[in-house]
Design a protein around this motif. Structure first.
Motif, PDB file in Angstrom:
ATOM      1  N   TRP A 167       1.122  -0.986  -0.372  1.00 24.83           N
ATOM      2  CA  TRP A 167      -0.084  -0.352   0.245  1.00 24.83           C
ATOM      3  C   TRP A 167       1.128   1.117   0.488  1.00 24.83           C
ATOM      4  CZ3 TRP A 167      -1.689  -3.773   3.872  1.00 24.83           C
ATOM      5  CH2 TRP A 167      -2.590  -4.500   3.227  1.00 24.83           C
ATOM      6  N   LEU A 168       1.819   1.292   0.847  1.00 22.85           N
ATOM      7  CA  LEU A 168       2.795   2.326   0.746  1.00 22.85           C
ATOM      8  C   LEU A 168       3.839   2.883  -0.481  1.00 22.85           C
ATOM      9  CD1 LEU A 168       3.331   3.288   4.928  1.00 22.85           C
ATOM     10  CD2 LEU A 168       1.300   3.624   3.006  1.00 22.85           C
ATOM     11  N   GLY A 169       4.688   1.554  -1.328  1.00 22.36           N
ATOM     12  CA  GLY A 169       4.979   1.716  -1.622  1.00 22.36           C
ATOM     13  C   GLY A 169       5.473   2.546  -2.851  1.00 22.36           C
ATOM     14  N   GLY A 170       6.399   3.442  -2.762  1.00 27.80           N
ATOM     15  CA  GLY A 170       6.786   4.067  -3.600  1.00 27.80           C
ATOM     16  C   GLY A 170       5.845   5.664  -3.813  1.00 27.80           C
ATOM     17  N   LYS A 171       5.172   5.387  -2.505  1.00 25.59           N
ATOM     18  CA  LYS A 171       4.599   6.933  -1.735  1.00 25.59           C
ATOM     19  C   LYS A 171       5.851   7.469  -1.500  1.00 25.59           C
ATOM     20  CE  LYS A 171      -0.408   5.134  -2.057  1.00 25.59           C
ATOM     21  NZ  LYS A 171      -1.567   5.262  -1.756  1.00 25.59           N
ATOM     22  N   SER A 172       5.408   9.630  -1.498  1.00 29.45           N
ATOM     23  CA  SER A 172       6.080  10.130  -0.877  1.00 29.45           C
ATOM     24  C   SER A 172       5.800   9.511   1.277  1.00 29.45           C
ATOM     25  CB  SER A 172       5.224  11.125  -1.079  1.00 29.45           C
ATOM     26  OG  SER A 172       6.118  12.098  -0.080  1.00 29.45           O
ATOM     27  N   LEU A 173       7.431   9.915   1.531  1.00 27.45           N
ATOM     28  CA  LEU A 173       7.135   9.873   3.519  1.00 27.45           C
ATOM     29  C   LEU A 173       7.964  10.663   3.617  1.00 27.45           C
ATOM     30  CD1 LEU A 173       7.174   8.503   5.790  1.00 27.45           C
ATOM     31  CD2 LEU A 173       9.792   7.149   5.171  1.00 27.45           C
ATOM     32  N   ARG A 174       7.108  11.551   4.417  1.00 26.81           N
ATOM     33  CA  ARG A 174       8.325  13.357   4.527  1.00 26.81           C
ATOM     34  C   ARG A 174       7.730  13.734   6.689  1.00 26.81           C
ATOM     35  NH1 ARG A 174       5.987  17.243   0.737  1.00 26.81           N
ATOM     36  NH2 ARG A 174       7.205  15.938  -0.607  1.00 26.81           N
TER      37      ARG A 174
END
Length: 208
Positions: A167-174
């Motif tokens: 689900w989170l793979g490749g999404k922005s992490l800030r």
């Protein structure tokens, strides 16, 4: 702590807060930023709502943005009266220095943001695609409908989630994403002092 010392803290926080906001407002276009370090940026945004930009109209759909903004400003004014009374009462009853310091910081921070909400719509013009003018001939709004100026941004982590994560793979992490100001910092520090030094701030409660 005396009333004079508490007043000095409040005035000092207010001066730093308002000077920084006026400087940003009259030198930056909305969305413009300066990178101080990779983990710290001066980023100019305006907050029309409460904490993290939340608007009353987001919570209550049938309330217009204008009515929600007015209600929020009125609530802030009532809240600052309560905080001011709490601070004054603590000074009169010889509350602890820790308690009065925290109250003074919270009061100063709340008042700093109220100044934006109440007056900035009257004294500045828009910051969209232009640098705003102080005491503009065509202000962007009216009394009680100003926007709070924020500029402190600490993107300590700015990357993407690993591709293998569901689900989170490749999404922005800030982290840390919110943009805030000196007034917000004063409020957070004041609340933090009360939480961390709770027993010293309220020794009578501890005895009971």
């Amino acid at each position: 702590m005396s009333l004079k010392k508490a007043s000095f803290i409040i005035i000092l926080v207010l001066l730093i807060d308002q000077i920084s906001k006026i400087y940003i407002k009259t030198n930056f276009v909305l969305g413009e930023y300066v990178e101080v370090f990779s983990w710290f940026k001066i980023l100019f945004i305006e907050n029309e709502g409460a904490a993290w930009g939340t608007k009353i109209s987001d919570i209550i759909p049938f309330v217009s943005d204008e009515a929600g903004k007015l209600a929020l400003t009125v609530f802030r004014l009532l809240a600052i009266c309560g905080i001011g009374y709490w601070l004054y009462n603590s000074i009169q009853t010889r509350g602890t220095k820790i308690l009065i310091l925290a109250q003074a910081l919270i009061f100063a921070g709340a008042l700093g943001n109220i100044i934006d909400s109440v007056f900035y719509g009257l004294i500045f013009d828009e910051s969209y695609a232009q640098v705003a003018t102080l005491f503009a001939e065509t202000p962007y709004s009216s009394l009680f409908h100003g926007k709070v100026v924020d500029m402190l941004y600490f993107p300590l982590i700015d990357t993407v989630w690993p591709e293998w994560m569901p689900w989170l793979g490749g999404k922005s992490l800030r982290f840390f994403e919110p943009v805030f100001n000196i007034a917000d910092t004063a409020i957070s520090v004041g609340v933090g002092v009360l939480l961390v030094f709770n027993k010293k701030a309220f020794p009578q409660d501890d005895k009971s």
